[in-house]
Design a protein around this motif. Structure first.
Motif, mmCIF file in Angstrom:
data_model
loop_
_atom_site.group_PDB
_atom_site.id
_atom_site.type_symbol
_atom_site.label_atom_id
_atom_site.label_comp_id
_atom_site.label_asym_id
_atom_site.label_seq_id
_atom_site.Cartn_x
_atom_site.Cartn_y
_atom_site.Cartn_z
ATOM 1 N N ARG A 1 44.138 39.737 31.712
ATOM 2 C CA ARG A 1 43.657 37.873 31.449
ATOM 3 C C ARG A 1 42.639 38.477 29.878
ATOM 4 N NH1 ARG A 1 40.390 33.617 34.667
ATOM 5 N NH2 ARG A 1 39.979 31.704 33.323
ATOM 6 N N LEU B 1 47.082 35.490 30.511
ATOM 7 C CA LEU B 1 47.734 36.735 31.194
ATOM 8 C C LEU B 1 47.969 38.124 30.153
ATOM 9 C CD1 LEU B 1 48.411 35.979 34.516
ATOM 10 C CD2 LEU B 1 46.119 37.068 33.825
ATOM 11 N N VAL C 1 46.562 32.010 38.070
ATOM 12 C CA VAL C 1 46.020 32.685 39.465
ATOM 13 C C VAL C 1 47.337 33.202 39.666
ATOM 14 C CG1 VAL C 1 44.873 32.994 41.749
ATOM 15 C CG2 VAL C 1 43.491 32.065 39.619
ATOM 16 N N TYR D 1 49.135 35.722 38.145
ATOM 17 C CA TYR D 1 48.387 36.618 38.077
ATOM 18 C C TYR D 1 49.259 37.914 39.320
ATOM 19 C CZ TYR D 1 45.490 40.520 37.551
ATOM 20 O OH TYR D 1 44.085 41.798 37.093
ATOM 21 N N CYS D 2 48.350 37.381 40.912
ATOM 22 C CA CYS D 2 48.827 37.174 42.070
ATOM 23 C C CYS D 2 50.284 37.810 41.990
ATOM 24 C CB CYS D 2 47.989 36.420 43.460
ATOM 25 S SG CYS D 2 46.664 36.644 43.392
ATOM 26 N N GLU E 1 43.194 45.997 38.095
ATOM 27 C CA GLU E 1 44.334 45.211 38.058
ATOM 28 C C GLU E 1 44.199 44.073 39.235
ATOM 29 O OE1 GLU E 1 48.462 46.245 36.344
ATOM 30 O OE2 GLU E 1 47.972 48.180 36.805
ATOM 31 N N LEU F 1 41.567 40.033 39.102
ATOM 32 C CA LEU F 1 41.553 38.983 37.842
ATOM 33 C C LEU F 1 40.339 38.960 36.910
ATOM 34 C CD1 LEU F 1 42.947 37.106 36.105
ATOM 35 C CD2 LEU F 1 42.579 35.099 37.495
ATOM 36 N N GLN F 2 40.204 39.820 35.800
ATOM 37 C CA GLN F 2 38.855 39.722 34.831
ATOM 38 C C GLN F 2 38.273 37.576 34.692
ATOM 39 O OE1 GLN F 2 41.815 40.532 33.984
ATOM 40 N NE2 GLN F 2 41.305 42.831 33.665
ATOM 41 N N GLU G 1 36.515 36.477 36.367
ATOM 42 C CA GLU G 1 36.533 35.958 38.325
ATOM 43 C C GLU G 1 34.606 36.014 38.518
ATOM 44 O OE1 GLU G 1 40.055 33.365 40.295
ATOM 45 O OE2 GLU G 1 39.390 35.817 40.380
ATOM 46 N N ASP H 1 36.112 31.065 38.851
ATOM 47 C CA ASP H 1 36.299 31.360 37.782
ATOM 48 C C ASP H 1 34.951 30.991 36.832
ATOM 49 O OD1 ASP H 1 38.531 31.866 35.884
ATOM 50 O OD2 ASP H 1 38.196 29.370 35.468
#
Length: 484
Positions: free
Chosen positions: A292, A297, A324, A327-328, A347, A350-351, A353, A375
Motif C-alpha cells: 500500500r 495498492l 481492504v 488486498y486480502c 505482504e 496492510l500498511q 493500519e 486504518d
C-alpha cells in the motif's frame, strides 16, 4: 513505452476493437450531453441525465464484453455476428447525437429539441433513451452468451436482434452479412455453463454489498506499467474461470482476475489504453508482490533484464473497504497458490493500519488469530481472522467491517467466559474450507467468537467500549507512517 503490435487484424480483433472504440465515443458523447445540460433550464435536465446515464452504461458493457472475450476466446465466434449487427447502428447513433449538439447554427435548446424529436421520429417512435436501453439489453445478453450464463435467454436475444435490424433499415444502414469471422463449431453452441457445486470463494467477495463506504483521499489516476500486448496476443487457456473484475477511472483501466484452467492458479489481466487503443498485461499472482502507498495498492513484478523489482500497476480505490477486500483477496489467492514460492511476511500486513487487539480464537474448528485493525487514514475499524500456524500462517481467512451498528448496546454481548456474540456483522471469507454458518448456530443468527483465553474475550469487549480515536490531521497522518 514499448508496445508489441501486429499489422494483421482478423475479423474478431476488428470487432472487439470496435467495442473499445465505441466505448470511448460513448464516454465523449455522454460528457457532451452533460455540458449541454448545464446550459439549459431545469425542465430538460431529467431527460438529459437519463440519456447520459444510458450511454455510460453502453460504454461499460462494451468494455466488459471486450475484456471478458480475452478469457472466453473460444466462444468469441458465437458473438461476432451479433456484434456486427449492433456496432454500426450504435456508431451511427453516437455520431448523430454529436452532430446535433455541436451544431452551432442553432440555440442550445433547439439543438436538444431537434436531436430528441428527430431521432425519436426516425426510429419509429422509439425515444432516444429507450434506444440505448435496447442497445444495453442486447449487449448484456451477448455477455451472458459469451460467458455461458445460466440466465441467458436465446428468444430474447433473437427478438432484440430483429428490432436492431429494423432500426438499421430505418437509418439507412445496409443489412449485415450473414456470416463474419469463422464458422461456429457445433460444440461451442452450448448455452449454459456446467455449474460447479461450490463456486470459488473469490467469485463471491465483490458480489456482496458493502456495509459502509469510507472514502479515501489523495486519489490519482490508476496506472499500468506494462509490458503491454495488443488484444489477442496473450495466451489464456480455454476453460479458464473469471473470479472477479474491478474497473477504475471510469473504466479507463480494468483488472480481471481469473483461474487458469491448466495449472489452477490465479492470474491478473490488466487493460489500459493509449490513444484510444486497448493494451493488455498479464501476470500470475505468484509473480507479483502487493503493498500500500497512501490510497493506492501497488503491484510489483520482478524484472529479469534489470534484476530488480518494478511497478506493474498502481490501483487507487475510492473506498477503504474495497481496498481492504482487494488486498486480502490477492494475498489469500497468492498464499494458497501452488506456484507461489514464498510470500514476504510484509505482504500479510496492510500498511497504514494500527493493530488494536490480537488473540487466538477457535473458529469453525480451526485455530485462528483474531485481530482488530484501525486504518490510520480513515479511522475505519475491521476484524481480521488469519491462519494461526503452519505453512499458511498469517494468511487471511475472513474480514468484517465494524460499522455504526457497533454503537448499539446489543451489537456485542458476552455469552460466557470464552464466548462473545456479534449481531449484524457481515463476513467476507477468503477460504473455501471455512463455513461461517457453523459459528451462527443460535436463534438470533449472531456470529459467535470463541476465545481460547478468558482474558482475550475481556480485552476484545474493552476495545469496543473505548471512545473512537479522533480523526487525524493532515500533518499527524503524514507523520504516522506505516504500521509494522
Amino acid at each position: 513505452m514499448e508496445f508489441i503490435t501486429d499489422a494483421i487484424l482478423p475479423t474478431e480483433t476488428l470487432l472487439l476493437q470496435g467495442c473499445s472504440t465505441e466505448a470511448d465515443r460513448a464516454d465523449i458523447v455522454a460528457g457532451g450531453l452533460d455540458k449541454l445540460r448545464t446550459t439549459l433550464s431545469e425542465s430538460f435536465h431529467g431527460q438529459l441525465i437519463n440519456l447520459a446515464e444510458e450511454i455510460r452504461s453502453t460504454s461499460r458493457l462494451l468494455r466488459d464484453l471486450a475484456d471478458r472475450s480475452q478469457i472466453h476466446r473460444s466462444r468469441v465466434p458465437i458473438v461476432l455476428n451479433h456484434l456486427n449487427v449492433v456496432l454500426p447502428c450504435l456508431q451511427r447513433t453516437l455520431r448523430d447525437i454529436t452532430g446535433y449538439y455541436e451544431d452551432k447554427t442553432l440555440s442550445r435548446e433547439t439543438r436538444w429539441r431537434k436531436m430528441y424529436n428527430k431521432m425519436t421520429e426516425e426510429a419509429g417512435g422509439l425515444a432516444l433513451p429507450r434506444r440505448f436501453s435496447l442497445y444495453n439489453h442486447f449487449l448484456a445478453l451477448l455477455k451472458q452468451l459469451l460467458t455461458r450464463s445460466p440466465h441467458f435467454d436465446l428468444n430474447t436475444l433473437e427478438s432484440l436482434r430483429t428490432r436492431l435490424i429494423t432500426l438499421r433499415e430505418q437509418r439507412g444502414i445496409p443489412p449485415p452479412p450473414l456470416q463474419v469471422g469463422p464458422v461456429v463449431r457445433q460444440d461451442l453452441m452450448s448455452l449454459t455453463a456446467v455449474q460447479e457445486p461450490d463456486a470459488h470463494w473469490a467469485e463471491q467477495i465483490f458480489s456482496l454489498p458493502l456495509p459502509s463506504r469510507t472514502a479515501l483521499r489523495h486519489l490519482k489516476s490508476c496506472k499500468s506499467y506494462g509490458p503491454w500486448f495488443p488484444r489477442g496476443h496473450l495466451y489464456i487457456p480455454p476453460g479458464s474461470i473469471i473470479l472477479f473484475q474491478r474497473v477504475f477511472d471510469n473504466d479507463q483501466l480494468s483488472i480481471l482476475v481469473f483461474l487458469n484452467s491448466v495449472n489452477q492458479s490465479p492470474y491478473l489481466l490488466v487493460r489500459t489504453s493509449q490513444a484510444g487503443i486497448p493494451w493488455f498485461s498479464l501476470r500470475g499472482a505468484h509473480e507479483l508482490c502487493i503493498g500500500r502507498e497512501g490510497s493506492a495498492l501497488q503491484l510489483k513484478r520482478w524484472s529479469l533484464s534489470e534484476q530488480c523489482s518494478k511497478l506493474w500497476a498502481a490501483l487507487y480505490f475510492l473506498t477503504w473497504e474495497e481496498m481492504v477486500l482487494f488486498y486480502c483477496t490477492f494475498v489469500a489467492l497468492k498464499a494458497r497458490n501452488t506456484l507461489t514460492v514464498q510470500v514476504h511476511p510484509g505482504e500479510f500486513r496492510l500498511q497504514r493500519e494500527k493493530r488494536l487487539f490480537q488473540a487466538q480464537i477457535i473458529d469453525d474448528g480451526y485455530k485462528h488469530s483474531l485481530i482488530v485493525y484501525e486504518d490510520l487514514q480513515t479511522r475505519g475499524i475491521r476484524l481480521h481472522a488469519a491462519v494461526w500456524e503452519g505453512e499458511l500462517r498469517q494468511c487471511p481467512v475472513w474480514t468484517a467491517f465494524v460499522t455504526h451498528q457497533s454503537q448499539s448496546r446489543t451489537w456485542l454481548s458476552r455469552r460466557s467466559r470464552h464466548r462473545v456474540w456479534l449481531k449484524d456483522v457481515q463476513l467476507y471469507v477468503f477460504c473455501s474450507a471455512y463455513r461461517q454458518e457453523n459459528m451462527r448456530q443460535n436463534k438470533s443468527g449472531a456470529f459467535e467468537i470463541y476465545f481460547v483465553s478468558e482474558e482475550g474475550a475481556t480485552r476484545f469487549r474493552e476495545v469496543f467500549s473505548m471512545p473512537p480515536s479522533p480523526a487525524p490531521s493532515e500533518t499527524n497522518e503524514a507523520a504516522a507512517g506505516p504500521s509494522n
